[in-house]
Design a protein around this motif. Structure first.
Motif, PDB file in Angstrom:
ATOM      1  N   UNK A 189       0.857  -1.185   0.000  1.00 38.50           N
ATOM      2  CA  UNK A 189       0.000   0.000   0.000  1.00 38.50           C
ATOM      3  C   UNK A 189       0.893   1.234   0.000  1.00 38.50           C
ATOM      4  N   UNK A 190       0.752   2.057  -1.008  1.00 34.67           N
ATOM      5  CA  UNK A 190       1.544   3.273  -1.144  1.00 34.67           C
ATOM      6  C   UNK A 190       3.037   2.968  -0.994  1.00 34.67           C
ATOM      7  N   UNK A 191       3.468   1.924  -1.651  1.00 39.16           N
ATOM      8  CA  UNK A 191       4.883   1.567  -1.654  1.00 39.16           C
ATOM      9  C   UNK A 191       5.353   0.858  -0.396  1.00 39.16           C
ATOM     10  N   UNK A 192       4.432   0.609   0.523  1.00 34.73           N
ATOM     11  CA  UNK A 192       4.816   0.010   1.791  1.00 34.73           C
ATOM     12  C   UNK A 192       4.317  -1.426   1.854  1.00 34.73           C
ATOM     13  N   UNK A 193       5.229  -2.367   2.053  1.00 37.73           N
ATOM     14  CA  UNK A 193       4.851  -3.768   2.170  1.00 37.73           C
ATOM     15  C   UNK A 193       4.308  -4.012   3.582  1.00 37.73           C
ATOM     16  N   UNK A 194       3.026  -4.304   3.687  1.00 38.22           N
ATOM     17  CA  UNK A 194       2.387  -4.413   5.005  1.00 38.22           C
ATOM     18  C   UNK A 194       2.958  -5.565   5.824  1.00 38.22           C
ATOM     19  N   UNK A 195       3.531  -6.543   5.114  1.00 47.37           N
ATOM     20  CA  UNK A 195       4.070  -7.697   5.824  1.00 47.37           C
ATOM     21  C   UNK A 195       5.275  -7.298   6.678  1.00 47.37           C
ATOM     22  N   UNK A 196       5.983  -6.261   6.235  1.00 45.82           N
ATOM     23  CA  UNK A 196       7.202  -5.864   6.944  1.00 45.82           C
ATOM     24  C   UNK A 196       6.906  -4.852   8.046  1.00 45.82           C
ATOM     25  N   UNK A 197       5.646  -4.483   8.159  1.00 42.12           N
ATOM     26  CA  UNK A 197       5.259  -3.466   9.147  1.00 42.12           C
ATOM     27  C   UNK A 197       5.247  -4.083  10.542  1.00 42.12           C
ATOM     28  N   UNK A 198       5.961  -3.420  11.465  1.00 39.33           N
ATOM     29  CA  UNK A 198       5.963  -3.929  12.836  1.00 39.33           C
ATOM     30  C   UNK A 198       4.646  -3.565  13.526  1.00 39.33           C
ATOM     31  N   UNK A 199       4.340  -4.363  14.503  1.00 41.52           N
ATOM     32  CA  UNK A 199       3.078  -4.204  15.214  1.00 41.52           C
ATOM     33  C   UNK A 199       2.894  -2.781  15.737  1.00 41.52           C
ATOM     34  N   UNK A 200       3.968  -2.190  16.247  1.00 43.35           N
ATOM     35  CA  UNK A 200       3.823  -0.861  16.852  1.00 43.35           C
ATOM     36  C   UNK A 200       3.667   0.230  15.797  1.00 43.35           C
ATOM     37  N   UNK A 201       3.909  -0.112  14.528  1.00 47.64           N
ATOM     38  CA  UNK A 201       3.739   0.887  13.475  1.00 47.64           C
ATOM     39  C   UNK A 201       2.375   0.818  12.808  1.00 47.64           C
ATOM     40  N   UNK A 202       1.578  -0.168  13.228  1.00 50.53           N
ATOM     41  CA  UNK A 202       0.258  -0.323  12.609  1.00 50.53           C
ATOM     42  C   UNK A 202      -0.635   0.913  12.833  1.00 50.53           C
ATOM     43  N   UNK A 203      -0.673   1.482  14.065  1.00 49.40           N
ATOM     44  CA  UNK A 203      -1.522   2.675  14.252  1.00 49.40           C
ATOM     45  C   UNK A 203      -1.179   3.802  13.276  1.00 49.40           C
ATOM     46  N   UNK A 204       0.111   4.090  13.099  1.00 48.31           N
ATOM     47  CA  UNK A 204       0.515   5.164  12.182  1.00 48.31           C
ATOM     48  C   UNK A 204       0.096   4.813  10.749  1.00 48.31           C
ATOM     49  N   UNK A 205       0.209   3.517  10.394  1.00 56.84           N
ATOM     50  CA  UNK A 205      -0.216   3.075   9.058  1.00 56.84           C
ATOM     51  C   UNK A 205      -1.715   3.319   8.862  1.00 56.84           C
ATOM     52  N   UNK A 206      -2.502   2.960   9.884  1.00 58.06           N
ATOM     53  CA  UNK A 206      -3.963   3.116   9.760  1.00 58.06           C
ATOM     54  C   UNK A 206      -4.361   4.574   9.650  1.00 58.06           C
ATOM     55  N   UNK A 207      -3.575   5.449  10.294  1.00 59.41           N
ATOM     56  CA  UNK A 207      -3.905   6.876  10.249  1.00 59.41           C
ATOM     57  C   UNK A 207      -3.769   7.446   8.844  1.00 59.41           C
ATOM     58  N   UNK A 208      -3.032   6.731   7.980  1.00 63.15           N
ATOM     59  CA  UNK A 208      -2.863   7.223   6.614  1.00 63.15           C
ATOM     60  C   UNK A 208      -4.037   6.847   5.720  1.00 63.15           C
ATOM     61  N   UNK A 209      -4.896   6.003   6.235  1.00 61.92           N
ATOM     62  CA  UNK A 209      -6.012   5.504   5.425  1.00 61.92           C
ATOM     63  C   UNK A 209      -7.332   5.944   6.045  1.00 61.92           C
ATOM     64  N   UNK A 210      -8.215   6.488   5.227  1.00 60.68           N
ATOM     65  CA  UNK A 210      -9.556   6.782   5.721  1.00 60.68           C
ATOM     66  C   UNK A 210     -10.403   5.532   5.601  1.00 60.68           C
ATOM     67  N   UNK A 211     -11.178   5.222   6.638  1.00 56.76           N
ATOM     68  CA  UNK A 211     -11.994   4.011   6.589  1.00 56.76           C
ATOM     69  C   UNK A 211     -13.459   4.331   6.882  1.00 56.76           C
ATOM     70  N   UNK A 212     -14.334   3.750   6.048  1.00 56.15           N
ATOM     71  CA  UNK A 212     -15.774   3.924   6.249  1.00 56.15           C
ATOM     72  C   UNK A 212     -16.379   2.528   6.398  1.00 56.15           C
ATOM     73  N   UNK A 213     -17.287   2.389   7.360  1.00 54.38           N
ATOM     74  CA  UNK A 213     -17.826   1.063   7.664  1.00 54.38           C
ATOM     75  C   UNK A 213     -19.333   1.023   7.450  1.00 54.38           C
ATOM     76  N   UNK A 214     -19.818  -0.167   7.172  1.00 54.10           N
ATOM     77  CA  UNK A 214     -21.261  -0.312   6.955  1.00 54.10           C
ATOM     78  C   UNK A 214     -22.040   0.096   8.207  1.00 54.10           C
ATOM     79  N   UNK A 215     -21.526  -0.285   9.392  1.00 54.08           N
ATOM     80  CA  UNK A 215     -22.240   0.039  10.636  1.00 54.08           C
ATOM     81  C   UNK A 215     -21.694   1.327  11.272  1.00 54.08           C
TER      82      UNK A 215
END
Lengths: 318, 242
Positions: free
Chosen positions: B61-87
């Motif tokens: 995603x955006x040049x970043x391989x999610x597999x190499x993302x460390x657990x503690x970097x997941x929040x910063x990764x999610x902040x780069x993506x807008x998410x809309x949910x059915x509920x």
């Protein structure tokens, strides 16, 4: 995609100021959350307060007892009861000899007649004593050791006074004072141990309260993590809740101890008056108050930290 | 913007939600993922949001391989993506304004800067006049728009939406899609899971059809589709204009 990084660097206040503002608003928010369920919060705070007040009150009791017995230490006199056949002149000479010793501060002679008069006055046996044909009391020397004496030299002095040919027997009141000190030492240690257990209890109480809080807000935590909140961000309000619980408990404990002290002050003064003592209850020093409140806050933080560390990780969006 | 390479997601118990899926979404595209429920639409989005992790394969995603993302970097990764949910996934104990401000608060923005951005986002979904209301006093369509405002308030370059119109009637659905279309026009990449074929047809965007965790070339009934370069493509029709 650098939008998140750009957002993380606020334009107006410096990073430190914005960090402080963020923490302050979280702290205030946590406080507001507690005040929205006042009864439950109050119960938790009261449990912590009682748990903190208990060892604090016992500690104060011991401290007061120690201050009383400290004044006894300096009043450890030897009562030297002389043989019945020692005359008043001989007793006077003996007093002068003993008074010259380096390890003795002063010697007071209580003649048998004075002792009888005192006894008649204070014992209430006045009439009965009139029937005695002779005074059964001996002359007495009250020997006050100098303050420089150690426990060993006191023992030596006791031995030498006992071995004087004129001495019938020597009475020293050190034994029960030492026992009293030993008892206080034991109690002090017991309270320290008990305080440790109660501290653990506070951590458990707050930890459990925060755990329930986390469970109740599980959905909120999930959503917040879903849109990018770190564990630290999600944990922060709970840590502040624990901190407020502890701080509130500490302050309430202080109030409880002060209340107890105020209730006891008058009766203690009356009792002291009956003993012709100027003893007044000792309260907690400023440092000790700070320790109680600080301990409350620290234990609150510790309890919430444990709960948050244990349960927060498990809550992940799914 | 998004590239999946031979991605498989197998759940404990053996169910395979995605089976060797490869696809690509270019920067600035607005792409729909379609398919029956159970086809793997939601799984695809959850893998991109790192709510779940693939059993095998790569997600970039955006040049970043999610597999190499460390657990503690997941929040910063999610902040780069807008998410809309059915509920919607709104927080019902706080007003609309606070809900939309949440991503900014998480990012550590000062209240003043946040307020400006929140109002801008609410204006885009036409809900500025309801900023002080609580979500449960709003209609389902309005709640979804609050969810969208929250997703775009940080101006993400990528927005993913899982059945954003799933609970809405056709008029409200069209309204929501129109909002998405506007973001797309200013350069936001969108990946939207939906089963509302008729609505997607109106928009005329590219479509990725999934069936049983694989790309599906045979489109259902009346929809004609082409299969090219490992990606299911639908013609850009001009049936709908924002």
């Amino acid at each position: 995609m650098k939008s998140a990084d750009a957002l993380a660097a606020p334009k107006s206040p410096g990073p430190l100021a914005s960090w402080a503002i963020r923490h302050l608003s979280t702290a205030v928010g946590a406080l507001g959350r507690l005040s929205r369920k006042p009864f439950a919060s109050l119960m938790t705070i009261l449990v912590i307060a009682v748990t903190l007040a208990l060892p604090a009150a016992l500690y104060l009791l011991i401290k007061n007892a120690q201050s009383i017995s400290a004044s006894w230490d300096s009043a450890l006199d030897f009562s030297l009861f002389l043989d019945a056949d020692v005359t008043l002149e001989e007793a006077g000479r003996l007093r002068d000899i003993i008074a010259q010793r380096a390890d003795v501060e002063s010697v007071t002679l209580i003649p048998a007649d004075d002792a009888m008069a005192m006894f008649r006055e204070q014992s209430g046996f006045g009439d009965a004593l009139d029937h005695l044909s002779v005074n059964p009391l001996p002359h007495t020397l009250v020997v006050r050791p100098s303050a420089a004496n150690t426990e060993v030299s006191m023992g030596l002095l006791n031995e030498e006074l006992s071995n004087l040919p004129e001495t019938d027997f020597v009475q020293v009141d050190t034994a029960w004072v030492q026992r009293f000190h030993a008892i206080l030492d034991i109690l002090e240690r017991a309270i320290a141990f008990g305080a440790g257990l109660l501290a653990a209890a506070i951590i458990v109480v707050i930890g459990n309260t925060i755990r329930l809080d986390i469970e109740n807000r599980r959905e909120e935590i999930e959503v917040t993590k879903l849109i990018g909140a770190s564990n630290a961000f999600v944990r922060r309000p709970f840590l502040y809740s624990g901190f407020w619980y502890g701080l509130g408990g500490g302050l309430t404990a202080l109030a409880l101890v002060s209340l107890g002290l105020a209730l006891l002050e008058a009766p203690v003064a009356r009792l002291a008056g009956l003993y012709n003592s100027a003893f007044a209850t000792i309260s907690l020093t400023a440092a000790e108050r700070l320790i109680i409140v600080g301990a409350g806050a620290a234990l609150g933080l510790a309890g919430s930290w444990l709960a948050a560390a244990r349960h927060m990780r498990r809550i992940e969006p799914h | 913007m998004i590239r999946l390479e031979d991605v498989t997601k197998r759940y404990p118990g053996g169910h395979e939600a995605l089976a060797g899926l490869s696809l690509a979404v270019d920067r600035g595209e607005m792409v729909f993922v379609t398919g029956h429920s159970g086809a793997g639409k939601s799984t695809l989005l959850r893998l991109i949001a790192l709510i779940e992790h693939p059993t095998s394969g790569q997600i970039i995603v955006d040049g970043q391989n999610t597999r190499r993302l460390k657990r503690r970097h997941i929040p910063a990764y999610r902040r780069q993506i807008g998410m809309v949910f059915q509920d919607h996934k709104l927080l019902y104990d706080r007003p609309v304004f606070d809900n939309v401000a949440l991503p900014l608060v998480i990012a550590g923005l000062s209240h003043r800067d946040a307020a400006k951005k929140v109002r801008a986002a609410l204006t885009q979904v036409d809900l500025l006049h309801k900023e002080k209301q609580y979500p449960e006093t709003l209609s389902s369509g309005e709640q979804q728009r609050v969810g969208i405002a929250r997703a775009i308030v940080t101006r993400p370059k990528l927005l993913i939406a899982d059945e954003p119109t799933g609970n809405l009637d056709p008029d409200l659905s069209l309204e929501v899609m129109r909002i998405f279309r506007r973001f797309n026009e200013v350069g936001v990449t969108l990946l939207i899971a939906s089963h509302d074929i008729a609505l997607i047809d109106q928009l005329g965007c590219r479509r990725i059809a999934l069936a049983n965790g694989r790309l599906h070339s045979e489109e259902e009934e009346d929809i004609v589709s082409e299969y090219a370069g490992g990606v299911a493509v639908d013609d850009n029709r001009d049936g709908w204009q924002p």
